[in-house]
Design a protein around this motif. Structure first.
Motif, mmCIF file in Angstrom:
data_model
loop_
_atom_site.group_PDB
_atom_site.id
_atom_site.type_symbol
_atom_site.label_atom_id
_atom_site.label_comp_id
_atom_site.label_asym_id
_atom_site.label_seq_id
_atom_site.Cartn_x
_atom_site.Cartn_y
_atom_site.Cartn_z
ATOM 1 N N ARG A 1 0.840 -1.196 0.000
ATOM 2 C CA ARG A 1 0.000 0.000 0.000
ATOM 3 C C ARG A 1 0.873 1.243 0.000
ATOM 4 N N ARG B 1 3.105 10.109 -1.734
ATOM 5 C CA ARG B 1 3.649 10.378 -3.057
ATOM 6 C C ARG B 1 4.094 11.840 -3.108
ATOM 7 N N GLU C 1 7.229 7.335 -4.684
ATOM 8 C CA GLU C 1 6.148 6.807 -3.854
ATOM 9 C C GLU C 1 6.743 5.969 -2.736
ATOM 10 N N HIS D 1 5.938 3.373 0.514
ATOM 11 C CA HIS D 1 4.925 2.462 1.030
ATOM 12 C C HIS D 1 4.862 2.515 2.560
ATOM 13 N N GLU E 1 1.618 14.162 -1.047
ATOM 14 C CA GLU E 1 0.232 13.716 -0.942
ATOM 15 C C GLU E 1 0.129 12.441 -0.108
ATOM 16 N N LEU F 1 -1.754 9.083 0.542
ATOM 17 C CA LEU F 1 -2.591 8.206 -0.271
ATOM 18 C C LEU F 1 -3.326 7.142 0.530
ATOM 19 N N SER F 2 -2.838 6.811 1.719
ATOM 20 C CA SER F 2 -3.550 5.828 2.547
ATOM 21 C C SER F 2 -3.336 6.155 4.010
#
Length: 611
Positions: free
Chosen positions: A339, A343, A362, A364, A400, A402-403
């Motif tokens: 996941r 980013r 990116e 994780h 950003e 993202l999760s």
């Protein structure tokens, strides 16, 4: 044999009401086990009367007392003791001619004391601090050993000793003028032109010493040491502030200096460089600030593996509870989760004389990205941009989220907009604050010193407990580094940025620090970027790498995020350095330049070989 250690700076009987005296069982039975120095009003524990009950340790509010039981056989191997309840050093390394001797061990275990003794700056008192022995008695004490001959020559002024100091950042305070003026003044071997090129001092040759950076001061200090004509050269932490290329070049130069009529002694915390520069090593173990024991000499490969294992077979001594084990490097990128958590876009930053370009990436959940590259190439600038300290010139896409990240999002569940929260440990640490460590950490995270998880995962492994009553401005470089790392990791954040967390701390503490970073990021399910020059620490904590390249001071560019082995291979090829992994511990080892293995790996294009 029982020894008592009291930190005189912390001992404040007038404030605590002499609680150690009040609760000591032998004192209650009429024995003067604890007395107080009238002139300074400091506690003194008389070791011959101490029962080792440990009550004074628990009752002391300033944590200044340590009671330690040592084997009786060490009683006649005392080299030096500073005072009645001061630090005690046992044994000395064997300063043999014709080889490079490495010293490794925890900070505060006696390495610098050893250099002061072997340089003649400190006369060993053999534990008799009240009536120190004369040199004749000291030489007789070491009869039949290499040290006896060494001390005899030192006393008769048949040995000239030159020492590079540990704290090069203090150099501008004691030496004024330009770089060229200092080196011309101390050049006794007539090699100043060679040194100017070898240590890359051309760009700072006419610069004032007060305006040099940490790495430039380090290279100057080493240069000022090697241009002198001596029988014994001592280098105390010669690779701090230097990037990997500079570390290998300096280590090679020191190794090439060895001759049949020279002794070279190196104190080093970077185990890869210690391996590269040394022929034999001595391990220092004990309890920091209390006592230190010097091991018997070992070959460099055996010694470093023993150090990592934490057990000395020849002495049947375990000095660390756990072994340090590395993992196999992989060609494929790795992360703890599939996941993507964060980013960021392509970044540029323009200064008057420097331009930086960074490729977007990116990260994780649970992933630690190592950042590697030469000094002056933009690594710290990149970290400062992500931390919000510097504004980028351009950024194709803002950072950003993202999760969700487990720990931080529990606290932000009610927020309408979730922004990326960053925790940043800067490269340079300096403070004049008189605030205590405890107060500082509690402001950042009230539960860090009381919560069970924090104490187990951060406070204990970083050895913060004993520092909590000390003012920040009185901490050593290594202590301030550990406190800053603890502060950074105790904040709840999505992204953790740590710039050179290994600076000033010992090899043992570097690995424990790497382990703390890995475990905390994994527990939080957060992300981290770590700038580091120590290849061994980088190898230990990184899942993947970002490599910075370009022209230092002019232009820097980053690669995209890549696997550990691919990143190391790309970087080391540029540096023309080859590494391999040790078959037993999997630790990175530098190949000697132009050795058979070095040539083979270069021919195959494998600059970082994993098992």
């Amino acid at each position: 044999m029982r020894i008592a250690i009291i930190d005189i700076e912390k001992c404040k009987p007038s404030k605590c009401g002499k609680v150690c005296y009040k609760y000591c069982p032998p004192v209650r039975m009429g024995q003067e086990t604890i007395t107080f120095d009238g002139s300074e009003n400091k506690a003194v524990i008389h070791e011959e009367l101490c029962t080792g009950c440990g009550i004074c340790i628990k009752k002391c509010p300033f944590h200044c007392i340590k009671i330690i039981n040592l084997p009786e056989e060490l009683d006649d191997q005392v080299t030096h003791r500073y005072s009645i309840n001061g630090f005690k050093l046992h044994r000395l390394p064997m300063p043999s001619f014709g080889s490079v001797i490495g010293l490794v061990g925890q900070n505060g275990s006696g390495k610098t004391t050893t250099l002061n003794i072997l340089s003649g700056e400190l006369k060993p008192n053999l534990g008799n601090y009240e009536n120190p022995p004369e040199w004749d008695e000291i030489i007789e004490h070491y009869r039949g050993t290499i040290i006896q001959d060494y001390f005899s020559k030192l006393v008769n002024k048949e040995l000239k000793v030159v020492k590079k100091p540990q704290s090069v950042d203090r150099l501008p305070r004691v030496v004024k003028g330009k770089v060229s003026e200092l080196l011309k003044k101390v050049d006794e071997r007539g090699i100043i032109d060679e040194i100017k090129t070898e240590f890359s001092l051309e760009n700072v040759w006419d610069r004032e010493i007060s305006k040099l950076s940490g790495g430039e001061l380090q290279r100057l200090a080493i240069a000022a040491t090697v241009v002198r004509d001596a029988d014994v050269y001592m280098f105390d932490e010669p690779t701090s502030y230097l990037d990997i290329n500079e570390r290998v070049r300096i280590s090679k130069y020191i190794n090439d200096m060895q001759a049949t009529n020279r002794t070279i002694i190196v104190v080093e915390h970077d185990l890869a460089m210690l391996d590269y520069v040394s022929e034999n090593i001595h391990i220092y173990y004990g309890q920091a600030g209390a006592y230190g024991i010097v091991s018997q000499p070992m070959s460099v490969r055996e010694g470093i593996n023993v150090f990592l294992d934490g057990y000395i077979p020849s002495e049947n001594m375990r000095f660390r509870d756990t072994s340090i084990i590395f993992r196999k490097a992989s060609l494929a990128s790795t992360s703890l989760s599939h996941r993507i958590a964060i980013r960021y876009g392509d970044i540029t930053k323009k200064f008057d004389t420097f331009k930086l370009q960074v490729k977007g990436g990116e990260i994780h959940k649970g992933e630690v990205i190592g950042i590697i590259g030469p000094n002056g190439i933009g690594k710290t600038t990149f970290v400062k941009i992500l931390a919000g300290v510097l504004e980028p010139t351009t950024m194709s896409q803002p950072i950003e989220l993202l999760s969700e990240i487990l720990e931080i999002d529990k606290k932000l569940a009610d927020d309408e907009e979730k922004k990326v929260i960053v925790s940043h440990k800067p490269q340079y640490l300096y403070t004049e604050s008189e605030e205590t460590v405890e107060s500082y950490l509690r402001e950042i995270s009230p539960e860090i010193l009381t919560g069970a998880w924090y104490r187990t995962e951060i406070v204990k492994p970083l050895d913060i407990e004993k520092l909590k009553d000390q003012p920040l401005n009185e901490l050593s470089g290594g202590e301030l580094q550990r406190v800053s790392i603890a502060a950074c990791l105790s904040r709840k954040a999505h992204l953790y940025l740590l710039d050179e967390p290994s600076a000033y701390i010992s090899a043992e503490d570097r690995v424990s620090t790497a382990r703390v970073i890995k475990r905390v990021i994994s527990h939080y399910e957060a992300t981290a970027l770590v700038v580091e020059h120590d290849v061994m620490m980088l190898n230990f904590l990184s899942d993947n790498l970002i490599v910075f390249e370009g022209t230092p001071g002019r232009e820097g560019k980053s690669t995209s995020i890549m696997s550990l082995q691919q990143g190391m291979n790309k970087f080391l090829k540029k540096m023309e350095i080859t590494f391999r992994q040790d078959p037993k511990t999997l630790r990175p080892r530098v190949n000697k330049k132009d050795s058979q293995l070095d040539k083979k790996q270069k021919a195959e294009g494998k600059y970082f070989v994993a098992l």
